[in-house]
Design a protein around this motif. Structure first.
Motif, PDB file in Angstrom:
ATOM      1  N   HIS A  27       0.956  -1.122   0.029  1.00 48.00           N
ATOM      2  CA  HIS A  27      -0.168   0.052   0.129  1.00 48.00           C
ATOM      3  C   HIS A  27       0.804   1.352   0.019  1.00 48.00           C
ATOM      4  O   HIS A  27       2.167   1.106   0.128  1.00 48.00           O
ATOM      5  CB  HIS A  27      -0.845   0.090   1.143  1.00 48.00           C
ATOM      6  N   ASN A  30      -6.576   1.482  -6.470  1.00 44.24           N
ATOM      7  CA  ASN A  30      -7.006   2.943  -5.606  1.00 44.24           C
ATOM      8  C   ASN A  30      -5.599   3.654  -5.417  1.00 44.24           C
ATOM      9  O   ASN A  30      -5.709   4.883  -4.756  1.00 44.24           O
ATOM     10  CB  ASN A  30      -7.501   2.408  -4.424  1.00 44.24           C
ATOM     11  N   ASN A  90      -6.645  -8.614  -3.074  1.00 44.08           N
ATOM     12  CA  ASN A  90      -7.346  -7.331  -2.491  1.00 44.08           C
ATOM     13  C   ASN A  90      -7.607  -7.548  -0.937  1.00 44.08           C
ATOM     14  O   ASN A  90      -8.003  -8.531  -0.621  1.00 44.08           O
ATOM     15  CB  ASN A  90      -8.522  -6.967  -3.264  1.00 44.08           C
ATOM     16  N   PRO A 114      -8.841  -4.935   1.872  1.00 46.86           N
ATOM     17  CA  PRO A 114      -8.942  -3.745   2.771  1.00 46.86           C
ATOM     18  C   PRO A 114      -8.938  -4.014   4.015  1.00 46.86           C
ATOM     19  O   PRO A 114      -9.200  -5.193   4.796  1.00 46.86           O
ATOM     20  CB  PRO A 114     -10.346  -3.493   2.029  1.00 46.86           C
ATOM     21  N   GLU A 129      -7.877   0.956   1.912  1.00 45.58           N
ATOM     22  CA  GLU A 129      -8.734   0.564   0.843  1.00 45.58           C
ATOM     23  C   GLU A 129      -7.833   0.318  -0.121  1.00 45.58           C
ATOM     24  O   GLU A 129      -8.312  -0.078  -1.486  1.00 45.58           O
ATOM     25  CB  GLU A 129      -9.743   1.781   0.506  1.00 45.58           C
ATOM     26  N   HIS A 130      -6.562   0.719  -0.176  1.00 42.53           N
ATOM     27  CA  HIS A 130      -5.639   0.529  -1.322  1.00 42.53           C
ATOM     28  C   HIS A 130      -4.758  -0.502  -1.100  1.00 42.53           C
ATOM     29  O   HIS A 130      -3.460  -0.487  -1.530  1.00 42.53           O
ATOM     30  CB  HIS A 130      -5.139   1.852  -1.809  1.00 42.53           C
ATOM     31  N   GLU A 178      -9.405   5.153   6.599  1.00 44.79           N
ATOM     32  CA  GLU A 178     -10.283   4.066   6.129  1.00 44.79           C
ATOM     33  C   GLU A 178     -10.077   2.619   6.640  1.00 44.79           C
ATOM     34  O   GLU A 178     -10.597   1.672   6.469  1.00 44.79           O
ATOM     35  CB  GLU A 178      -9.392   3.484   4.613  1.00 44.79           C
ATOM     36  N   ASN A 229     -11.517  -0.278   8.754  1.00 44.19           N
ATOM     37  CA  ASN A 229     -12.833  -0.942   8.812  1.00 44.19           C
ATOM     38  C   ASN A 229     -12.703  -2.208   9.277  1.00 44.19           C
ATOM     39  O   ASN A 229     -12.073  -3.121   8.617  1.00 44.19           O
ATOM     40  CB  ASN A 229     -13.448  -0.667   7.574  1.00 44.19           C
ATOM     41  N   LYS A 247     -14.152  -5.146   7.200  1.00 42.92           N
ATOM     42  CA  LYS A 247     -13.404  -5.571   5.766  1.00 42.92           C
ATOM     43  C   LYS A 247     -12.105  -6.116   6.253  1.00 42.92           C
ATOM     44  O   LYS A 247     -11.780  -7.034   5.662  1.00 42.92           O
ATOM     45  CB  LYS A 247     -13.058  -4.401   5.216  1.00 42.92           C
ATOM     46  N   TRP A 248     -11.577  -5.751   7.527  1.00 39.54           N
ATOM     47  CA  TRP A 248     -10.316  -6.369   7.841  1.00 39.54           C
ATOM     48  C   TRP A 248     -10.571  -7.939   8.316  1.00 39.54           C
ATOM     49  O   TRP A 248      -9.882  -8.507   7.990  1.00 39.54           O
ATOM     50  CB  TRP A 248      -9.748  -5.699   9.072  1.00 39.54           C
ATOM     51  N   THR A 251     -10.860  -9.832   5.286  1.00 32.80           N
ATOM     52  CA  THR A 251      -9.484  -9.945   4.554  1.00 32.80           C
ATOM     53  C   THR A 251      -8.717 -11.229   5.226  1.00 32.80           C
ATOM     54  O   THR A 251      -8.279 -12.052   4.492  1.00 32.80           O
ATOM     55  CB  THR A 251      -8.770  -8.828   4.749  1.00 32.80           C
TER      56      THR A 251
END
Ligand SMILES: [Zn+2]
Length: 301
Positions: free
Chosen positions: A66, A90, A148, A150, A154-155, A189, A191, A194-195, A198
């Protein structure tokens, strides 16, 4: 098949060992780097290459997990040495045109920008390469796949190479020597949902080793991912106990540091390790990330 050697180069960030790593993998016509660190650590990185018989022009590709400055700050310099810089879609616009990235970093680091990070050059556009989720790049015999990831940002990509996952910051910070790690939780970002997703996704991969950028290659990925999971759960629960009283940011920072420092003390970390954690994961920044997450995600949801 015998596994390909992956070397850990210590950038000695701010004179501290085991705070920021770059990973080096040789191939038939040069070598690749996973991460490149900030501008301030270029001399250390070049010394690390030299010790391995390499010069900057041997680096064909730099894979960035990132674009945070401790991971990616010197990418523009590497593009000028001829390396391709590989990044999440992103993140790519900010590497070519870093004005916004540097403005937001300046809001966090203020007058410490130069001492910490040094020069940040834009990545030359013809050297910038975007990978898609699940895409694999072949370099000689090497195969590197991006996923991906996040949660921290987010990137963010995790890169898979043979039995190893390069987890950037989404695999948390783990300074060797203690059964302990810390997830860095910066704004804007962060989150948790989302983590966690991931982490589930990384668990589906057949990996025997995990390499967070802070710091080193560990051979207990299941234990490691379990710990990241439980640290994230603990942080969100903690946030739920402190936010109802409506603390201002200074108070939240203070409480968060107290809470984290208590855990570090319980682990009996030595002074050097405490310092490496501070450099790799400034706690005030995580408190800011938690505040923003609470207001923008939890309160909005
Ligand atoms: Zn980061």
């Amino acid at each position: 098949m015998a596994s390909t050697e992956v070397l850990t180069l210590d950038l000695n960030f701010q004179g501290m060992k085991q705070a920021i790593a770059v990973y080096l993998i040789k191939h038939s016509s040069g070598a690749i780097l996973i991460e490149c660190g900030p501008g301030t650590t270029l001399p250390a990185l070049q010394a690390g290459l030299k010790a391995n018989g390499l010069s900057p022009s041997d680096i064909t590709h730099v894979f960035l997990t990132h674009i945070h400055l401790d991971h990616a700050g010197s990418a523009g310099w590497w593009s000028r040495q001829g390396a391709q810089v590989i990044v999440h879609p992103n993140g790519a616009p900010h590497m070519a045109d870093p004005e916004k990235l540097l403005a937001s970093a300046t809001r966090i680091y203020g007058d410490k920008m130069d001492t910490l990070w040094g020069e940040f050059l834009p990545v030359q556009r013809d050297r910038l390469r975007v990978m898609n989720d699940e895409e694999e790049i072949a370099i000689g015999r090497l195969r590197i796949r991006a996923i991906n990831s996040p949660g921290h940002a987010e990137h963010h990509y995790v890169y898979l190479f043979e039995d190893l996952a390069f987890t950037g910051d989404v695999g948390a910070v783990r300074i060797p020597g203690y059964p302990y790690l810390q997830p860095p939780m910066p704004p804007p970002e962060l989150n948790f949902g989302k983590w966690h997703e991931t982490l589930k996704r990384i668990r589906k991969e057949k990996i025997n080793r995990i390499a967070p950028t802070h710091f080193g290659i560990f051979d207990d990925p299941q234990w490691h991912l379990d710990q990241v999971e439980s640290e994230l759960t603990a942080a969100e629960k903690w946030l739920e106990t402190v936010m109802p009283s409506g603390p201002e940011i200074e108070e939240l920072r203070r409480k968060f540091m107290d809470w984290m420092n208590e855990q570090a003390r319980a682990q009996g970390l030595n002074a050097g390790t405490v310092r490496a954690y501070e450099l790799a994961n400034p706690l005030g920044m995580s408190a800011d990330g938690l505040m923003r997450y609470w207001k923008k995600v939890r309160m909005a949801g």
